[in-house]
Write a protein that holds these residues in place. Structure first.
Motif, short mmCIF file in Angstrom:
data_model
loop_
_atom_site.label_atom_id
_atom_site.label_comp_id
_atom_site.label_asym_id
_atom_site.label_seq_id
_atom_site.Cartn_x
_atom_site.Cartn_y
_atom_site.Cartn_z
N GLY A 1 0.88 -1.11 -0.18
CA GLY A 1 -0.06 -0.33 -0.32
C GLY A 1 0.93 1.51 -0.25
N HIS A 2 0.53 1.98 -0.12
CA HIS A 2 0.80 3.47 -0.26
C HIS A 2 1.43 3.98 1.46
CE1 HIS A 2 -0.99 3.41 -4.12
NE2 HIS A 2 -1.72 3.86 -3.53
N ARG A 3 2.76 4.88 1.02
CA ARG A 3 3.28 5.13 1.91
C ARG A 3 2.73 6.16 2.61
NH1 ARG A 3 7.49 3.00 -0.44
NH2 ARG A 3 8.78 2.22 0.42
N GLN A 4 1.58 7.55 1.74
CA GLN A 4 1.05 8.36 2.26
C GLN A 4 -0.32 7.69 2.18
OE1 GLN A 4 1.78 11.17 3.60
NE2 GLN A 4 4.24 10.75 3.34
N LEU A 5 -1.04 7.49 3.63
CA LEU A 5 -2.58 8.02 3.46
C LEU A 5 -3.53 8.61 4.10
CD1 LEU A 5 -2.21 4.21 5.54
CD2 LEU A 5 -2.71 3.96 3.58
N PRO A 6 -4.66 8.52 2.95
CA PRO A 6 -5.90 10.17 3.19
C PRO A 6 -5.47 10.23 4.90
CG PRO A 6 -6.78 7.69 2.10
CD PRO A 6 -5.60 7.25 2.82
N PRO A 7 -5.26 11.84 5.44
CA PRO A 7 -5.32 12.01 6.43
C PRO A 7 -6.88 11.74 7.22
CG PRO A 7 -4.58 13.84 4.47
CD PRO A 7 -5.16 13.00 4.24
N GLY A 8 -6.59 11.83 8.46
CA GLY A 8 -7.56 10.91 8.78
C GLY A 8 -8.60 10.02 8.99
N LYS A 9 -7.68 9.34 8.41
CA LYS A 9 -8.25 8.21 7.84
C LYS A 9 -7.01 6.46 8.37
CE LYS A 9 -11.48 9.05 4.42
NZ LYS A 9 -12.67 9.28 5.04
N GLN A 10 -6.76 6.86 9.29
CA GLN A 10 -5.39 5.96 9.39
C GLN A 10 -6.97 4.51 10.50
OE1 GLN A 10 -1.29 5.69 11.19
NE2 GLN A 10 -1.31 6.84 8.83
N ALA A 11 -7.71 5.56 10.92
CA ALA A 11 -8.51 4.01 12.11
C ALA A 11 -9.25 3.58 11.67
CB ALA A 11 -9.44 5.42 13.16
N GLU A 12 -9.73 4.25 10.50
CA GLU A 12 -10.88 3.83 9.68
C GLU A 12 -9.83 2.84 8.86
OE1 GLU A 12 -13.05 4.59 5.78
OE2 GLU A 12 -13.25 5.99 7.02
N ILE A 13 -8.91 2.26 7.98
CA ILE A 13 -8.06 1.77 7.20
C ILE A 13 -7.84 0.64 8.27
CG2 ILE A 13 -6.00 1.23 5.84
CD1 ILE A 13 -6.49 4.42 5.11
N ALA A 14 -7.55 1.20 9.76
CA ALA A 14 -7.03 -0.20 10.73
C ALA A 14 -8.35 -1.15 10.77
CB ALA A 14 -6.02 0.39 11.78
N GLY A 15 -9.61 -0.47 10.51
CA GLY A 15 -10.88 -1.17 11.49
C GLY A 15 -10.80 -2.14 9.89
N GLN A 16 -10.06 -1.45 8.94
CA GLN A 16 -11.05 -2.44 6.88
C GLN A 16 -10.03 -3.43 7.54
OE1 GLN A 16 -10.66 1.18 4.62
NE2 GLN A 16 -12.29 -0.03 3.43
N LEU A 17 -8.41 -3.25 8.03
CA LEU A 17 -7.88 -4.32 8.24
C LEU A 17 -8.08 -4.92 8.99
CD1 LEU A 17 -4.22 -2.28 8.06
CD2 LEU A 17 -4.61 -3.62 7.04
N GLU A 18 -8.48 -4.46 10.22
CA GLU A 18 -8.95 -6.12 11.21
C GLU A 18 -9.92 -6.82 10.99
OE1 GLU A 18 -10.32 -5.79 15.72
OE2 GLU A 18 -8.72 -4.10 15.07
N ARG A 19 -10.91 -6.22 10.16
CA ARG A 19 -11.66 -7.06 9.85
C ARG A 19 -11.62 -7.80 8.82
NH1 ARG A 19 -14.65 -2.11 10.92
NH2 ARG A 19 -14.17 -1.67 8.06
N VAL A 20 -10.62 -7.28 8.14
CA VAL A 20 -9.92 -8.47 6.52
C VAL A 20 -9.09 -9.53 7.51
CG1 VAL A 20 -8.41 -9.00 4.71
CG2 VAL A 20 -10.93 -6.69 4.95
N ILE A 21 -8.24 -9.09 7.92
CA ILE A 21 -7.93 -10.19 8.23
C ILE A 21 -8.77 -11.35 9.49
CG2 ILE A 21 -5.60 -10.67 10.52
CD1 ILE A 21 -4.37 -7.98 9.06
N THR A 22 -9.19 -10.87 10.40
CA THR A 22 -9.63 -11.82 10.73
C THR A 22 -10.81 -12.47 10.12
OG1 THR A 22 -10.03 -9.92 12.95
CG2 THR A 22 -11.30 -12.04 12.45
N GLY A 23 -10.99 -12.35 9.48
CA GLY A 23 -11.10 -13.19 8.07
C GLY A 23 -10.68 -14.38 7.18
N LEU A 24 -9.64 -13.89 7.31
CA LEU A 24 -8.23 -14.40 6.53
C LEU A 24 -8.04 -15.64 7.49
CD1 LEU A 24 -6.63 -11.61 4.50
CD2 LEU A 24 -8.00 -13.44 3.51
N TYR A 25 -7.67 -15.42 8.79
CA TYR A 25 -7.23 -15.76 9.34
C TYR A 25 -8.70 -17.48 9.63
CZ TYR A 25 -6.13 -17.88 14.09
OH TYR A 25 -5.77 -18.81 15.27
N GLN A 26 -9.98 -16.76 9.61
CA GLN A 26 -10.44 -17.83 9.95
C GLN A 26 -10.36 -19.07 8.71
OE1 GLN A 26 -14.08 -15.03 10.09
NE2 GLN A 26 -13.69 -15.09 12.80
N ARG A 27 -10.05 -18.28 7.40
CA ARG A 27 -10.07 -18.97 6.15
C ARG A 27 -8.78 -20.07 6.07
NH1 ARG A 27 -10.77 -14.87 1.64
NH2 ARG A 27 -9.28 -16.55 0.48
N GLY A 28 -7.93 -20.01 7.21
CA GLY A 28 -6.61 -20.90 7.63
C GLY A 28 -5.71 -19.88 6.64
#
Length: 156
Positions: free
Chosen positions: A10-37
């Protein structure tokens, strides 16, 4: 192992003020992937999205048995021109990683591409934050597509 591995780009520069939202998305995606093995998560150690992804894996690892963070770093001197606070966070993440791989000892013109190809070549899924058609992230996502990886783009 490749079938149980996800890489991040991903990009080094993330949209200002969006890091928490992106971190939440990452958490949901990684959790789903983990559940898939998917147990192994490869990050390239760059500022921005790579760092956020690594931090998320480290946080989730506490409640996800067997989850591992693998840092694939381009060279020993990656942080040479970074701010002290960014270096401190990089070192914290590196100290907690389950494995650290360097694709080159010294910086060379192609060491970032070599790192990116290594991440893709050893993964079956690529989680990215891509909102531009050029640059290192676009190159890596295109390389992942050509190699048949499942692509999950968190950018709008």
């Amino acid at each position: 192992m490749r079938s149980h591995t996800c890489c991040f780009t991903g990009h080094r520069q993330l949209p200002p003020g969006k890091q928490a939202e992106i971190a939440g998305q990452l958490e949901r995606v990684i959790t789903g992937l983990y559940q898939r093995g998917i147990l192994y998560y490869g990050a390239g150690g760059a500022l921005g999205f790579d760092c956020l992804a690594a931090q998320t894996v480290l946080r989730l690892r506490e409640s996800c048995p067997g989850m591992k963070l693998i840092l694939v770093l381009p060279c020993l001197t990656q942080t040479q021109s970074w701010r002290p606070e960014d270096i401190a966070e990089y070192e914290r993440i590196k100290a907690q990683a389950d494995k650290v791989v360097y694709t080159a000892q010294q910086y060379t013109k192609g060491c970032m591409h070599k790192r990116n190809r290594h991440l893709v070549d050893n993964s079956s899924v690529c989680v990215c934050y891509l909102n531009r058609e050029s640059g290192g992230t676009a190159y890596t996502v295109n390389y992942a597509k050509k190699n048949g990886l499942e692509i999950i783009n968190l950018a709008p």
